[in-house]
Design a protein around this motif. Structure first.
Motif, PDB file in Angstrom:
ATOM      1  N   ALA A 273      46.320  59.408  36.830  1.00 44.16           N
ATOM      2  CA  ALA A 273      45.547  58.787  35.760  1.00 44.16           C
ATOM      3  C   ALA A 273      44.453  57.878  36.323  1.00 44.16           C
ATOM      4  CB  ALA A 273      46.473  57.997  34.849  1.00 44.16           C
ATOM      5  N   SER A 274      44.790  57.112  37.365  1.00 45.68           N
ATOM      6  CA  SER A 274      43.780  56.206  37.944  1.00 45.68           C
ATOM      7  C   SER A 274      42.649  56.977  38.603  1.00 45.68           C
ATOM      8  CB  SER A 274      44.452  55.265  38.956  1.00 45.68           C
ATOM      9  OG  SER A 274      45.029  56.011  40.022  1.00 45.68           O
ATOM     10  N   VAL A 275      42.967  58.088  39.296  1.00 47.25           N
ATOM     11  CA  VAL A 275      41.916  58.892  39.931  1.00 47.25           C
ATOM     12  C   VAL A 275      41.065  59.597  38.883  1.00 47.25           C
ATOM     13  CG1 VAL A 275      41.493  60.879  41.429  1.00 47.25           C
ATOM     14  CG2 VAL A 275      43.215  59.195  42.059  1.00 47.25           C
ATOM     15  N   ALA A 276      41.701  60.125  37.803  1.00 39.98           N
ATOM     16  CA  ALA A 276      40.948  60.835  36.772  1.00 39.98           C
ATOM     17  C   ALA A 276      40.037  59.899  35.998  1.00 39.98           C
ATOM     18  CB  ALA A 276      41.921  61.535  35.828  1.00 39.98           C
ATOM     19  N   LEU A 277      40.426  58.643  35.844  1.00 43.34           N
ATOM     20  CA  LEU A 277      39.624  57.697  35.078  1.00 43.34           C
ATOM     21  C   LEU A 277      38.604  56.951  35.931  1.00 43.34           C
ATOM     22  CD1 LEU A 277      42.376  56.172  32.764  1.00 43.34           C
ATOM     23  CD2 LEU A 277      40.661  57.907  32.182  1.00 43.34           C
ATOM     24  N   LEU A 278      38.622  57.187  37.222  1.00 43.19           N
ATOM     25  CA  LEU A 278      37.650  56.505  38.081  1.00 43.19           C
ATOM     26  C   LEU A 278      36.215  56.963  37.826  1.00 43.19           C
ATOM     27  CD1 LEU A 278      37.166  54.503  40.365  1.00 43.19           C
ATOM     28  CD2 LEU A 278      37.607  56.354  42.007  1.00 43.19           C
ATOM     29  N   PRO A 279      35.905  58.295  37.715  1.00 40.58           N
ATOM     30  CA  PRO A 279      34.509  58.702  37.423  1.00 40.58           C
ATOM     31  C   PRO A 279      33.991  58.181  36.098  1.00 40.58           C
ATOM     32  CG  PRO A 279      35.746  60.530  38.339  1.00 40.58           C
ATOM     33  CD  PRO A 279      36.738  59.450  38.056  1.00 40.58           C
ATOM     34  N   PRO A 280      34.761  58.285  34.983  1.00 42.72           N
ATOM     35  CA  PRO A 280      34.235  57.702  33.740  1.00 42.72           C
ATOM     36  C   PRO A 280      33.964  56.206  33.855  1.00 42.72           C
ATOM     37  CG  PRO A 280      36.086  59.146  33.275  1.00 42.72           C
ATOM     38  CD  PRO A 280      36.034  58.989  34.748  1.00 42.72           C
ATOM     39  N   THR A 281      34.798  55.514  34.596  1.00 41.50           N
ATOM     40  CA  THR A 281      34.564  54.079  34.780  1.00 41.50           C
ATOM     41  C   THR A 281      33.274  53.839  35.535  1.00 41.50           C
ATOM     42  OG1 THR A 281      36.977  53.733  34.843  1.00 41.50           O
ATOM     43  CG2 THR A 281      35.589  51.965  35.676  1.00 41.50           C
ATOM     44  N   LEU A 282      33.039  54.681  36.564  1.00 33.45           N
ATOM     45  CA  LEU A 282      31.804  54.541  37.328  1.00 33.45           C
ATOM     46  C   LEU A 282      30.568  54.818  36.458  1.00 33.45           C
ATOM     47  CD1 LEU A 282      30.368  54.125  40.033  1.00 33.45           C
ATOM     48  CD2 LEU A 282      30.715  56.561  40.507  1.00 33.45           C
ATOM     49  N   ILE A 283      30.650  55.875  35.654  1.00 32.91           N
ATOM     50  CA  ILE A 283      29.520  56.213  34.773  1.00 32.91           C
ATOM     51  C   ILE A 283      29.282  55.098  33.765  1.00 32.91           C
ATOM     52  CG2 ILE A 283      28.747  57.838  32.998  1.00 32.91           C
ATOM     53  CD1 ILE A 283      30.273  60.022  34.536  1.00 32.91           C
ATOM     54  N   ALA A 284      30.358  54.589  33.181  1.00 30.97           N
ATOM     55  CA  ALA A 284      30.200  53.519  32.207  1.00 30.97           C
ATOM     56  C   ALA A 284      29.579  52.275  32.829  1.00 30.97           C
ATOM     57  CB  ALA A 284      31.552  53.183  31.581  1.00 30.97           C
ATOM     58  N   SER A 285      29.977  51.993  34.064  1.00 30.27           N
ATOM     59  CA  SER A 285      29.422  50.815  34.728  1.00 30.27           C
ATOM     60  C   SER A 285      27.943  50.974  35.058  1.00 30.27           C
ATOM     61  CB  SER A 285      30.209  50.511  36.007  1.00 30.27           C
ATOM     62  OG  SER A 285      30.060  51.588  36.933  1.00 30.27           O
ATOM     63  N   VAL A 286      27.506  52.228  35.302  1.00 30.67           N
ATOM     64  CA  VAL A 286      26.090  52.456  35.651  1.00 30.67           C
ATOM     65  C   VAL A 286      25.203  52.487  34.421  1.00 30.67           C
ATOM     66  CG1 VAL A 286      24.470  54.103  36.670  1.00 30.67           C
ATOM     67  CG2 VAL A 286      26.671  53.638  37.791  1.00 30.67           C
ATOM     68  N   TYR A 287      25.679  53.255  33.402  1.00 31.35           N
ATOM     69  CA  TYR A 287      24.823  53.477  32.243  1.00 31.35           C
ATOM     70  C   TYR A 287      25.216  52.668  31.012  1.00 31.35           C
ATOM     71  CZ  TYR A 287      23.185  57.487  34.911  1.00 31.35           C
ATOM     72  OH  TYR A 287      22.668  58.293  35.873  1.00 31.35           O
ATOM     73  N   GLY A 288      26.310  52.000  31.048  1.00 34.96           N
ATOM     74  CA  GLY A 288      26.763  51.352  29.829  1.00 34.96           C
ATOM     75  C   GLY A 288      25.824  50.282  29.314  1.00 34.96           C
ATOM     76  N   MET A 289      25.148  49.582  30.209  1.00 44.30           N
ATOM     77  CA  MET A 289      24.250  48.503  29.797  1.00 44.30           C
ATOM     78  C   MET A 289      22.796  48.928  29.818  1.00 44.30           C
ATOM     79  SD  MET A 289      26.380  46.193  29.075  1.00 44.30           S
ATOM     80  CE  MET A 289      25.251  44.835  28.839  1.00 44.30           C
ATOM     81  N   ASN A 290      22.497  50.252  30.018  1.00 49.20           N
ATOM     82  CA  ASN A 290      21.110  50.670  30.186  1.00 49.20           C
ATOM     83  C   ASN A 290      20.774  51.873  29.325  1.00 49.20           C
ATOM     84  OD1 ASN A 290      20.161  48.926  32.578  1.00 49.20           O
ATOM     85  ND2 ASN A 290      22.101  49.817  33.314  1.00 49.20           N
ATOM     86  N   LEU A 291      21.315  51.965  28.127  1.00 45.44           N
ATOM     87  CA  LEU A 291      21.051  53.109  27.272  1.00 45.44           C
ATOM     88  C   LEU A 291      19.598  53.130  26.780  1.00 45.44           C
ATOM     89  CD1 LEU A 291      24.317  53.271  25.138  1.00 45.44           C
ATOM     90  CD2 LEU A 291      23.698  54.607  27.157  1.00 45.44           C
ATOM     91  N   LYS A 292      18.918  51.995  26.780  1.00 47.45           N
ATOM     92  CA  LYS A 292      17.529  51.942  26.321  1.00 47.45           C
ATOM     93  C   LYS A 292      16.520  51.787  27.450  1.00 47.45           C
ATOM     94  CE  LYS A 292      18.620  50.038  21.759  1.00 47.45           C
ATOM     95  NZ  LYS A 292      18.379  48.932  20.810  1.00 47.45           N
ATOM     96  N   PHE A 293      16.988  51.638  28.652  1.00 49.20           N
ATOM     97  CA  PHE A 293      16.092  51.399  29.788  1.00 49.20           C
ATOM     98  C   PHE A 293      16.510  52.266  30.939  1.00 49.20           C
ATOM     99  CE2 PHE A 293      16.776  47.459  27.516  1.00 49.20           C
ATOM    100  CZ  PHE A 293      15.503  47.160  27.084  1.00 49.20           C
TER     101      PHE A 293
END
Length: 329
Positions: A273-293
């Motif tokens: 579970a931790s390995v499978a959820l690592l990529p979504p966490t990485l994506i969320a951390s990169v794009y989560g605060m930059n949906l408009k920029f």
């Protein structure tokens, strides 16, 4: 409780004594005192001239002081007898006194046994002596037969442990070892290990008592051979107890191994579970605060759904890979 045993027509008969006058009517070869009262001890003193030591059943007597011979010919033996109770297995200390030299005393040729509770070995000997004429001839024979019955009682208990361990083995080797079943198996193994240890100690104690009788040079030729046979039987039990300890250790290791496997399965779930959820966490951390920029600006209103889909895909791909490799089974 005071019981006397007399020989009649080669058979051993038991009589419960409730007064000194009743005691004087018998010529026993064995006097058994179970939790004797001061009054019963006084009867023994008055009729047989035998003083029962106050420390006869003490548990803190040194091992080397449990077998000795008095100057007046009294043979003192303190031996432990096994009580294989399923709920609370334990040993019972029994003090034996045998007068073999002083013919002037009524206690000559009489075996005295003092203990706090009934002993299964005593019941076994009484049953055999009533059914088998000629089994016992004198007081020394009574003592030897008690030790012989003790060896057989230990052997019977070992056989019961064999049978119980077979049942435990089938549970352990069935392959379906749950945590609840593992707890039951460990409890059963612990009980059998404790019983095996008590049997081994009981065998050692009985061997020492019989060896002391042999060294005392009080036995006849037939009794001497019987004592040697008892010692050989005791020696044969050592190999059985050693095998049982090995089997118990194997079952213990196997059970602990299955417990570790069950725990590893739980840990594997968290790891996957931790390995499978690592990529979504990485994506969320990169794009989560930059949906408009400016990274996803070109997608316009589709930036948020695109990010969610990418997170879902990044979680499913590792899960598919783990399943393909068989790591999820």
């Amino acid at each position: 409780m005071l019981n006397v045993f007399t020989l009649a027509n080669g058979r051993l008969f038991q009589e419960e004594i409730e007064s000194l006058e009743e005691l004087s009517r018998f010529q026993p070869i064995w006097v058994d005192l179970e939790s004797p009262t001061p009054e019963e001890k006084r009867w023994i003193k008055q009729y047989f001239g035998l003083s029962i030591p106050e420390d006869a059943m003490d548990e803190d007597i040194e091992e080397s002081a449990r077998f000795y011979k008095e100057d007046n010919g009294e043979l003192h033996i303190r031996s432990d007898f096994l009580v294989a109770d399923e709920e609370a297995p334990h040993t019972v200390r029994v003090a034996f006194i045998l007068n073999t030299d002083n013919n002037q005393l009524k206690s000559h040729g009489v075996l005295f046994s003092i203990h706090d509770e009934d002993v299964p070995v005593f019941r076994l000997l009484r049953m055999r002596a009533r059914r088998a004429p000629g089994l016992i001839e004198d007081a020394k024979e009574v003592l030897l037969k008690l030790f012989d019955a003790d060896a057989e009682y230990s052997a019977d208990t070992l056989e019961e442990i064999y049978d119980e361990l077979e049942k435990v083995s089938r549970k352990v080797l069935s392959g379906d070892m749950t945590d609840e079943l593992a707890g039951e198996v460990l409890g059963a193994i612990a009980r059998h290990e404790d019983m095996s240890g008590r049997i081994r100690r009981n065998v050692m104690d009985t061997r020492r008592a019989v060896s002391f009788m042999v060294r005392s040079k009080l036995l006849t030729g037939e009794q001497f051979e019987e004592a040697r046979q008892i010692l050989r039987d005791m020696d044969s039990l050592d190999s059985h107890t050693a095998f049982l300890f090995d089997k118990i250790n194997f079952l213990m290791d196997a059970t602990v191994g299955f417990i570790n496997i069950n725990q590893n399965k739980i840990i594997k779930i968290f790891s996957v579970a931790s390995v499978a959820l690592l990529p979504p966490t990485l994506i969320a951390s990169v794009y989560g605060m930059n949906l408009k920029f400016p990274e996803l600006e070109f997608l316009g209103g589709w930036s948020y759904p695109y990010t969610v889909a990418l997170m879902v895909a990044s979680a499913l791909v590792p899960m598919w890979y783990f399943r393909k490799r068989g790591w999820l089974t």
